[in-house]
Scaffold this motif. Sequence first.
Motif, short mmCIF file in Angstrom:
data_model
loop_
_atom_site.label_atom_id
_atom_site.label_comp_id
_atom_site.label_asym_id
_atom_site.label_seq_id
_atom_site.Cartn_x
_atom_site.Cartn_y
_atom_site.Cartn_z
N LEU A 48 0.83 -1.21 0.00
CA LEU A 48 0.00 0.00 0.00
C LEU A 48 0.86 1.26 0.00
O LEU A 48 0.54 2.24 -0.68
CB LEU A 48 -0.92 0.00 1.22
CG LEU A 48 -2.30 -0.64 1.08
CD1 LEU A 48 -3.07 -0.51 2.39
CD2 LEU A 48 -3.09 0.00 -0.06
N LEU A 54 -5.85 3.87 -2.44
CA LEU A 54 -6.82 3.21 -1.56
C LEU A 54 -8.08 2.86 -2.34
O LEU A 54 -8.43 3.53 -3.31
CB LEU A 54 -7.17 4.13 -0.39
CG LEU A 54 -6.04 4.48 0.57
CD1 LEU A 54 -6.52 5.48 1.62
CD2 LEU A 54 -5.49 3.22 1.25
N PRO A 55 -8.79 1.81 -1.92
CA PRO A 55 -10.02 1.43 -2.62
C PRO A 55 -11.16 2.40 -2.30
O PRO A 55 -11.19 3.02 -1.23
CB PRO A 55 -10.33 0.04 -2.05
CG PRO A 55 -9.70 0.04 -0.69
CD PRO A 55 -8.46 0.88 -0.82
N LEU A 63 -13.73 -6.40 -0.86
CA LEU A 63 -12.35 -6.63 -0.43
C LEU A 63 -12.29 -7.39 0.89
O LEU A 63 -11.40 -8.24 1.09
CB LEU A 63 -11.62 -5.30 -0.30
CG LEU A 63 -11.23 -4.64 -1.62
CD1 LEU A 63 -10.65 -3.25 -1.37
CD2 LEU A 63 -10.23 -5.50 -2.38
N SER A 175 -2.34 -5.54 -2.86
CA SER A 175 -2.12 -4.76 -1.63
C SER A 175 -3.41 -4.61 -0.85
O SER A 175 -3.42 -4.72 0.38
CB SER A 175 -1.54 -3.38 -1.98
OG SER A 175 -2.50 -2.54 -2.60
N TRP A 176 -4.51 -4.39 -1.55
CA TRP A 176 -5.81 -4.26 -0.88
C TRP A 176 -6.21 -5.57 -0.20
O TRP A 176 -6.64 -5.58 0.96
CB TRP A 176 -6.89 -3.88 -1.89
CG TRP A 176 -6.74 -2.50 -2.47
CD1 TRP A 176 -5.87 -1.52 -2.07
CD2 TRP A 176 -7.49 -1.94 -3.56
NE1 TRP A 176 -6.03 -0.40 -2.84
CE2 TRP A 176 -7.01 -0.62 -3.75
CE3 TRP A 176 -8.50 -2.42 -4.37
CZ2 TRP A 176 -7.53 0.21 -4.75
CZ3 TRP A 176 -9.02 -1.61 -5.37
CH2 TRP A 176 -8.54 -0.30 -5.55
N GLN A 177 -6.06 -6.67 -0.92
CA GLN A 177 -6.50 -7.95 -0.37
C GLN A 177 -5.62 -8.41 0.80
O GLN A 177 -6.12 -8.93 1.80
CB GLN A 177 -6.50 -9.02 -1.46
CG GLN A 177 -7.57 -8.82 -2.52
CD GLN A 177 -7.79 -10.08 -3.34
OE1 GLN A 177 -8.01 -11.15 -2.80
NE2 GLN A 177 -7.71 -9.96 -4.65
N THR A 179 -3.92 -6.53 2.86
CA THR A 179 -4.21 -5.69 4.02
C THR A 179 -5.53 -6.09 4.66
O THR A 179 -5.62 -6.21 5.90
CB THR A 179 -4.25 -4.21 3.60
OG1 THR A 179 -3.00 -3.84 3.00
CG2 THR A 179 -4.50 -3.32 4.81
#
Length: 292
Positions: A48, A54-55, A63, A175-177, A179
């Motif tokens: 990240l 950021l999503p 997510l 990175s989203w998943q 985190t």
Amino acid sequence: MRYTDLSLAALAPVIWGSTYVVTTELLPAGHPLGVAMLRALPAGLVLLALVRQLPGRDWLGRLLMLGALNFALFWGLLFVAAYRLPGGLAATLGAIQPLLVLLLSRIALATPVQSAGVIAALTGIAGVGLLILGPNAAIDPLGVAAALAAAASMAAGTVLTRKWQPPVSPLVFTSWQLTAGGLLLLPGALIFEAPLPAPSLANLAGYLWLGIVGAAISYVLWFRGIARLGPATVTAFGFLSPLSAVLLGWLALGQVLSTVQILGAAVVLVSVWLGQRAGGKATMKVNSGVTP
């Protein structure tokens, strides 16, 4: 280009094969949730920081679901299975994942089920059994349940990763998943497990390997492969993980390969070849608008 995509996707499960050796040789026992959290969350936060993206709010629910299926549930259950079962038995049970992906892809993505894909998956299970399932494998009911549930969790996560494709790069999506998965694992590790002991140099080496190579790098390659090749093609490479584990045991730990294991390795490679060909045909049918 397709050969490059296939090669990069195959590299991910080859890397994951090191999880068995690293877990048993370098990490403290009895902390499956804590170890899984330390594998996911730091890697996700580092990625990240690199991508700085950021999503949106509309993606948070999906997510959390993907982070749970691909990481929180999968890794937590995987470490439980790894601690409670011989690596061979855990890997053999986990080899049902390609069959589950074929079924879930049919339901969620309308991907036709190819008979060659089913044959490849069954052949792969047989090959993994020959490769690493010994006659004295101990059967622990909780470990067996954890291994089967882990396979189901990752199969669902693999299919939904293809179904829910945001307009971002595989690096950002990973990175989203990671985190999300790490954040979901954190409370479980704090509530249900004793604090992790102060890490030794060997522990630190294990954490760094699993986090940087076994999580950040390998899952970028895996999610990239799912997006480009489809779940049915990519999941066939999953059989390379137990093959990699056995070869690492042979190279790093001096374990002896029997004739039956060598035969199992050959069967696994044949199943991977069959599986990616069948998956490629199914994906082309969907992309061309052919319905099953």
